[in-house]
Design a protein around this motif. Structure first.
Motif, PDB file in Angstrom:
ATOM      1  N   SER A  13       0.849  -1.196   0.000  1.00 37.78           N
ATOM      2  CA  SER A  13       0.000   0.000   0.000  1.00 37.78           C
ATOM      3  C   SER A  13       0.880   1.239   0.000  1.00 37.78           C
ATOM      4  N   ALA A  14       0.467   2.232  -0.752  1.00 36.56           N
ATOM      5  CA  ALA A  14       1.243   3.472  -0.853  1.00 36.56           C
ATOM      6  C   ALA A  14       1.304   4.181   0.491  1.00 36.56           C
ATOM      7  N   THR A  15       0.221   4.152   1.253  1.00 35.71           N
ATOM      8  CA  THR A  15       0.235   4.816   2.556  1.00 35.71           C
ATOM      9  C   THR A  15       1.160   4.102   3.538  1.00 35.71           C
ATOM     10  N   GLY A  16       1.192   2.799   3.490  1.00 35.10           N
ATOM     11  CA  GLY A  16       2.093   2.044   4.360  1.00 35.10           C
ATOM     12  C   GLY A  16       3.552   2.292   4.030  1.00 35.10           C
ATOM     13  N   VAL A  17       3.859   2.337   2.746  1.00 30.95           N
ATOM     14  CA  VAL A  17       5.235   2.601   2.322  1.00 30.95           C
ATOM     15  C   VAL A  17       5.627   4.030   2.685  1.00 30.95           C
ATOM     16  N   PHE A  18       4.706   4.968   2.527  1.00 30.82           N
ATOM     17  CA  PHE A  18       4.982   6.357   2.891  1.00 30.82           C
ATOM     18  C   PHE A  18       5.247   6.480   4.389  1.00 30.82           C
ATOM     19  N   ALA A  19       4.432   5.831   5.201  1.00 27.06           N
ATOM     20  CA  ALA A  19       4.633   5.858   6.651  1.00 27.06           C
ATOM     21  C   ALA A  19       5.967   5.217   7.017  1.00 27.06           C
ATOM     22  N   SER A  20       6.316   4.127   6.360  1.00 28.10           N
ATOM     23  CA  SER A  20       7.588   3.468   6.600  1.00 28.10           C
ATOM     24  C   SER A  20       8.756   4.389   6.258  1.00 28.10           C
ATOM     25  N   PHE A  21       8.654   5.057   5.128  1.00 24.01           N
ATOM     26  CA  PHE A  21       9.720   5.966   4.699  1.00 24.01           C
ATOM     27  C   PHE A  21       9.867   7.139   5.663  1.00 24.01           C
ATOM     28  N   MET A  22       8.748   7.708   6.097  1.00 18.98           N
ATOM     29  CA  MET A  22       8.802   8.848   7.014  1.00 18.98           C
ATOM     30  C   MET A  22       9.392   8.451   8.366  1.00 18.98           C
ATOM     31  N   LEU A  23       9.018   7.296   8.876  1.00 17.69           N
ATOM     32  CA  LEU A  23       9.568   6.830  10.150  1.00 17.69           C
ATOM     33  C   LEU A  23      11.060   6.553  10.021  1.00 17.69           C
ATOM     34  N   SER A  24      11.459   5.948   8.924  1.00 17.76           N
ATOM     35  CA  SER A  24      12.879   5.672   8.691  1.00 17.76           C
ATOM     36  C   SER A  24      13.673   6.964   8.573  1.00 17.76           C
ATOM     37  N   THR A  25      13.112   7.947   7.901  1.00 15.31           N
ATOM     38  CA  THR A  25      13.776   9.236   7.757  1.00 15.31           C
ATOM     39  C   THR A  25      13.889   9.942   9.099  1.00 15.31           C
ATOM     40  N   LEU A  26      12.861   9.855   9.917  1.00 17.58           N
ATOM     41  CA  LEU A  26      12.904  10.456  11.243  1.00 17.58           C
ATOM     42  C   LEU A  26      14.006   9.822  12.090  1.00 17.58           C
ATOM     43  N   LEU A  27      14.097   8.506  12.062  1.00 19.13           N
ATOM     44  CA  LEU A  27      15.153   7.832  12.812  1.00 19.13           C
ATOM     45  C   LEU A  27      16.537   8.151  12.260  1.00 19.13           C
ATOM     46  N   ARG A  28      16.627   8.354  10.956  1.00 20.88           N
ATOM     47  CA  ARG A  28      17.903   8.752  10.351  1.00 20.88           C
ATOM     48  C   ARG A  28      18.321  10.129  10.844  1.00 20.88           C
ATOM     49  N   LEU A  29      17.362  11.021  11.007  1.00 17.13           N
ATOM     50  CA  LEU A  29      17.676  12.379  11.444  1.00 17.13           C
ATOM     51  C   LEU A  29      18.153  12.441  12.887  1.00 17.13           C
ATOM     52  N   VAL A  30      17.610  11.609  13.752  1.00 18.44           N
ATOM     53  CA  VAL A  30      18.010  11.641  15.162  1.00 18.44           C
ATOM     54  C   VAL A  30      19.204  10.741  15.451  1.00 18.44           C
ATOM     55  N   SER A  31      19.688  10.035  14.454  1.00 14.71           N
ATOM     56  CA  SER A  31      20.830   9.146  14.630  1.00 14.71           C
ATOM     57  C   SER A  31      22.116   9.952  14.809  1.00 14.71           C
ATOM     58  N   VAL A  32      23.059   9.387  15.541  1.00 17.78           N
ATOM     59  CA  VAL A  32      24.356  10.037  15.725  1.00 17.78           C
ATOM     60  C   VAL A  32      25.343   9.642  14.625  1.00 17.78           C
ATOM     61  N   LEU A  33      24.980   8.689  13.803  1.00 16.34           N
ATOM     62  CA  LEU A  33      25.844   8.257  12.719  1.00 16.34           C
ATOM     63  C   LEU A  33      25.733   9.200  11.533  1.00 16.34           C
ATOM     64  N   PRO A  34      26.812   9.387  10.793  1.00 19.32           N
ATOM     65  CA  PRO A  34      26.757  10.289   9.639  1.00 19.32           C
ATOM     66  C   PRO A  34      25.772   9.783   8.586  1.00 19.32           C
ATOM     67  N   ALA A  35      24.862  10.649   8.193  1.00 15.73           N
ATOM     68  CA  ALA A  35      23.819  10.362   7.193  1.00 15.73           C
ATOM     69  C   ALA A  35      22.925   9.205   7.611  1.00 15.73           C
ATOM     70  N   GLY A  36      22.957   8.846   8.862  1.00 20.99           N
ATOM     71  CA  GLY A  36      22.099   7.775   9.354  1.00 20.99           C
ATOM     72  C   GLY A  36      22.382   6.431   8.733  1.00 20.99           C
ATOM     73  N   LEU A  37      23.611   6.220   8.304  1.00 22.84           N
ATOM     74  CA  LEU A  37      23.956   4.962   7.645  1.00 22.84           C
ATOM     75  C   LEU A  37      23.723   3.785   8.589  1.00 22.84           C
ATOM     76  N   GLY A  38      22.972   2.861   8.137  1.00 20.75           N
ATOM     77  CA  GLY A  38      22.639   1.689   8.919  1.00 20.75           C
ATOM     78  C   GLY A  38      21.330   1.840   9.666  1.00 20.75           C
ATOM     79  N   VAL A  39      21.106   3.002  10.237  1.00 18.99           N
ATOM     80  CA  VAL A  39      19.868   3.246  10.978  1.00 18.99           C
ATOM     81  C   VAL A  39      18.697   3.330  10.012  1.00 18.99           C
ATOM     82  N   PHE A  40      18.865   4.072   8.934  1.00 18.42           N
ATOM     83  CA  PHE A  40      17.801   4.193   7.935  1.00 18.42           C
ATOM     84  C   PHE A  40      17.462   2.838   7.344  1.00 18.42           C
ATOM     85  N   GLU A  41      18.478   2.090   6.983  1.00 24.44           N
ATOM     86  CA  GLU A  41      18.256   0.795   6.348  1.00 24.44           C
ATOM     87  C   GLU A  41      17.526  -0.167   7.276  1.00 24.44           C
TER      88      GLU A  41
END
Length: 85
Positions: A13-41
């Motif tokens: 579902s497009a809404t599920g994928v969008f929610a997944s992407f937004m949550l992953s991006t949020l976690l990437r932003l709060v990560s201490v790793l450069p560019a959220g490498l590993g956390v986003f994935e």
């Protein structure tokens, strides 16, 4: 991400994928790793799996997305920065 999942032959579902992407991006932003490498994935694979995407498709789509959006622009950027300096 939704297009990559569809290109791999799966449906989500497009809404599920969008929610997944937004949550992953949020976690990437709060990560201490450069560019959220590993956390986003990791977050992307887990949340896509929760949406109902198969594990192999979720991992493949995530790595393809990260390759196309993060790693692919780096060599041209390096070349342009060196040629115009």
């Amino acid at each position: 991400m939704w297009v990559l999942i569809a290109a791999l032959g799966a449906r989500a579902s497009a809404t599920g994928v969008f929610a997944s992407f937004m949550l992953s991006t949020l976690l990437r932003l709060v990560s201490v790793l450069p560019a959220g490498l590993g956390v986003f994935e990791a977050a992307s694979v887990v949340t896509l799996r929760l949406v109902g995407v198969e594990l192999s498709v979720a991992l493949s789509a995530t790595l393809l997305f990260r390759g196309l959006s993060f790693w692919l622009p780096l060599p041209p950027g390096l070349w342009f920065s060196r040629s115009y300096a």
